[in-house]
Design an enzyme around this catalytic site. Structure first.
Site, PDB file in Angstrom:
ATOM      1  N   GLN A 141      -3.493   8.984  -0.595  1.00  0.00           N
ATOM      2  CA  GLN A 141      -3.994   8.722   0.767  1.00  0.00           C
ATOM      3  C   GLN A 141      -5.230   9.562   1.062  1.00  0.00           C
ATOM      4  OE1 GLN A 141      -2.746   6.429   2.896  1.00  0.00           O
ATOM      5  NE2 GLN A 141      -0.942   5.870   1.721  1.00  0.00           N
TER       6      GLN A 141
ATOM      7  N   LYS B 145      -5.699   1.246  -2.649  1.00  0.00           N
ATOM      8  CA  LYS B 145      -5.870   1.839  -1.306  1.00  0.00           C
ATOM      9  C   LYS B 145      -7.320   2.246  -1.078  1.00  0.00           C
ATOM     10  CE  LYS B 145      -1.251   3.833  -1.537  1.00  0.00           C
ATOM     11  NZ  LYS B 145      -0.341   2.946  -0.846  1.00  0.00           N
TER      12      LYS B 145
ATOM     13  N   CYS C 163       8.674   4.259   1.786  1.00  0.00           N
ATOM     14  CA  CYS C 163       8.964   4.963   0.502  1.00  0.00           C
ATOM     15  C   CYS C 163       9.050   6.466   0.686  1.00  0.00           C
ATOM     16  CB  CYS C 163       7.909   4.641  -0.562  1.00  0.00           C
ATOM     17  SG  CYS C 163       7.795   2.919  -0.985  1.00  0.00           S
TER      18      CYS C 163
ATOM     19  N   HIS D  83       5.948  10.831  -1.053  1.00  0.00           N
ATOM     20  CA  HIS D  83       6.238   9.417  -1.322  1.00  0.00           C
ATOM     21  C   HIS D  83       7.185   9.352  -2.526  1.00  0.00           C
ATOM     22  CE1 HIS D  83       5.323   5.355  -2.893  1.00  0.00           C
ATOM     23  NE2 HIS D  83       4.833   5.060  -1.707  1.00  0.00           N
TER      24      HIS D  83
ATOM     25  N   ASP E 175      -0.780  14.668  -5.031  1.00  0.00           N
ATOM     26  CA  ASP E 175      -0.808  13.218  -4.836  1.00  0.00           C
ATOM     27  C   ASP E 175      -1.931  12.906  -3.845  1.00  0.00           C
ATOM     28  OD1 ASP E 175      -0.468  10.598  -4.141  1.00  0.00           O
ATOM     29  OD2 ASP E 175       1.677  10.744  -3.718  1.00  0.00           O
TER      30      ASP E 175
HETATM   31  N1  PLP Z   1       1.754   8.325  -2.957  1.00  0.00           N
HETATM   32  C1  PLP Z   1       1.445   8.002  -1.697  1.00  0.00           C
HETATM   33  C2  PLP Z   1       1.204   9.097  -0.690  1.00  0.00           C
HETATM   34  C3  PLP Z   1       1.340   6.668  -1.323  1.00  0.00           C
HETATM   35  O1  PLP Z   1       1.050   6.348  -0.058  1.00  0.00           O
HETATM   36  C4  PLP Z   1       1.565   5.661  -2.310  1.00  0.00           C
HETATM   37  C5  PLP Z   1       1.506   4.222  -1.946  1.00  0.00           C
HETATM   38  O2  PLP Z   1       2.008   3.799  -0.942  1.00  0.00           O
HETATM   39  C6  PLP Z   1       1.870   6.058  -3.610  1.00  0.00           C
HETATM   40  C7  PLP Z   1       1.954   7.400  -3.889  1.00  0.00           C
HETATM   41  C8  PLP Z   1       2.126   5.058  -4.694  1.00  0.00           C
HETATM   42  O3  PLP Z   1       0.984   4.403  -5.053  1.00  0.00           O
HETATM   43  P1  PLP Z   1       1.023   3.124  -6.001  1.00  0.00           P
HETATM   44  O4  PLP Z   1       2.151   2.266  -5.532  1.00  0.00           O
HETATM   45  O5  PLP Z   1      -0.295   2.500  -5.833  1.00  0.00           O
HETATM   46  O6  PLP Z   1       1.249   3.598  -7.388  1.00  0.00           O
END
Ligand code: PLP
Length: 406
Positions: free
Chosen positions: A202, A225, A364, A122, A199
């Site tokens: 998810q 999430k 993203c 992401h 990360d």
């Molecule tokens: N990493 C992953 C795999 C995500 O799906 C997301 C959110 O869509 C993020 C990072 C970013 O999270 P946040 O926008 O809550 O900081």
């Protein structure tokens, strides 16, 4: 026995209609809905127990501080971390990864040092590393996924060179649903003194996580999430790495003393939590994680696995749908395109008319979209409260969209 009807009854929004149809919420990958216990906790915190934390000696500040600080322990338990001082509370994954980039990586990495990334990261786990590329000449190296969307841990290990200083990898792709076996990557990295940032935005939603068993250095989660409030989250930082980290933001709460000439920082993890935090959001996150653990992380995983298999079977019956990501054991996240001219945005608009909420776009993940050779997909991402009946409604809505666009 997993009682999905009972769980659904805990989420008030699930009983509303959208465009005259019952809501079918399949955009959990973007953000999940909130159970009544979280909504109540947030309301109660503001209505009866609100004050700033850590600073006051009065009753309300003491209550708010106790409730806020208790969340550190809840997050630790949720992630299988023995020592809660390795948990830094924050506003979500984006802040968590930026903290690692600014606080740990920037002071330590030099021009020519390498950061290894998977192609399915992401942007939150890409752009902070581009900062290091732009500002100090760090080299980003990419490891591709195979044609099913799987990431071979050995391919990542093989990409390590003497210049590799950090591996930044997702635990579960927000587009493909691919789960990454990060444990061997962490073991290989540790043997070479390389740090691993996982990360978990998810992965932590869809099943049990034990970061100590994974052996990573950093693990990021994001509250919204996890059925909690937006603006909440946490990052696990292993103690030895925390000792290497420099504060990312300066301000109140992270200091013991400030004079004209010097600063004495608070002890970690407080050293990394500057300013007034998301007090109520964090309290809500604690309640959300307790809610998930009460339902049972294994039970949630089993329910979603069943939904995933069912969805895959039903999508296989639509020969004009191409699903991106078919790796074995993937989570119930389905990104797809429709043959013909229909753009993902148009498909999602038709689905919305039927009450079905999916995400359309690049999610993203620019490098992954380029790797897949698509400019956008629709994504149906499932959560603990979704049902097979909702999968059927998704399929019906897709058939309607196909009839309109074919
Ligand atoms: N990493 C992953 C795999 C995500 O799906 C997301 C959110 O869509 C993020 C990072 C970013 O999270 P946040 O926008 O809550 O900081």
């Amino acid at each position: 026995m997993y009682d999905v009807a009972r769980i659904r009854a805990d989420f008030p929004i699930l009983s509303r209609e959208v465009n005259g149809k019952p809501l079918v919420y399949l955009d959990n990958g973007a953000s999940a809905q909130k159970p009544q216990v979280v909504i109540d906790a947030v309301t109660k915190a503001y209505a009866h127990e609100y004050a700033n934390v850590h600073r006051g000696l009065h009753t309300l500040s003491t209550i708010a501080t106790e409730k806020y600080e208790a969340v550190r322990g809840i997050v630790a338990r949720f992630l299988g971390v023995g020592d809660e001082e390795q948990i830094i509370l924050n506003s979500g994954t984006t802040e968590g990864i930026n903290m690692i980039a600014y606080g740990w990586a920037m002071p330590r990495l030099q021009a020519g040092d390498e950061i290894l990334l998977s192609v399915m990261e992401h942007h939150a786990n890409i752009v902070p590393w581009h900062f290091l590329r732009e500002r100090q000449g760090v080299v980003l190296k990419w490891v591709d996924v195979d044609s099913t969307g799987a990431l071979d841990p050995q391919a990542m290990i093989d990409a390590i060179t003497p210049k590799t200083k950090l591996i930044a990898v997702t635990h579960l792709s927000n587009v493909l649903g691919t789960k990454v076996d990060v444990k061997p990557i962490c073991a290989a990295a540790r043997a070479r003194g390389i740090a691993v940032m996982v990360d978990g935005s998810q992965a932590a939603v869809h099943g049990p996580v034990n970061v100590e068993a994974l052996g990573c250095d950093f693990y990021a989660i994001t509250g919204h999430k996890l059925y909690g409030p937006s603006g909440s989250g946490a990052i696990y930082v292993r103690k030895d790495r925390m000792a290497e980290m420099r504060p990312f933001m300066g301000g109140g709460d992270m200091i013991k003393e400030v004079s004209r000439d010097a600063v004495i920082y608070n002890d970690p993890p407080m050293k990394f939590e500057a300013g007034t935090p998301g007090i109520v959001q964090t309290i809500g996150l604690g309640v959300a994680l307790e809610y998930m653990m009460n339902v049972g992380m294994e039970a949630i995983a089993a329910h979603e696995e069943d939904l995933g298999r069912y969805t895959q079977d039903r999508l296989n019956g639509l020969n004009w749908i191409t699903v991106q990501g078919t790796a074995p054991g993937k989570a119930a996240i389905f990104s797809f395109t429709m043959d013909g001219a229909a753009h993902a945005h148009d498909i999602s608009t038709i689905l919305d008319k039927k009450g079905v909420a999916v995400r359309a776009g690049q999610h993203c993940t620019g490098p992954l979209m380029a790797h897949l050779g698509v400019d956008a997909t629709c994504r149906a991402s499932f959560g603990m409260y979704n049902t097979r009946e909702e999968v059927d409604l998704l399929i019906e809505a897709l058939e309607l969209a196909h009839d309109l666009f074919a």
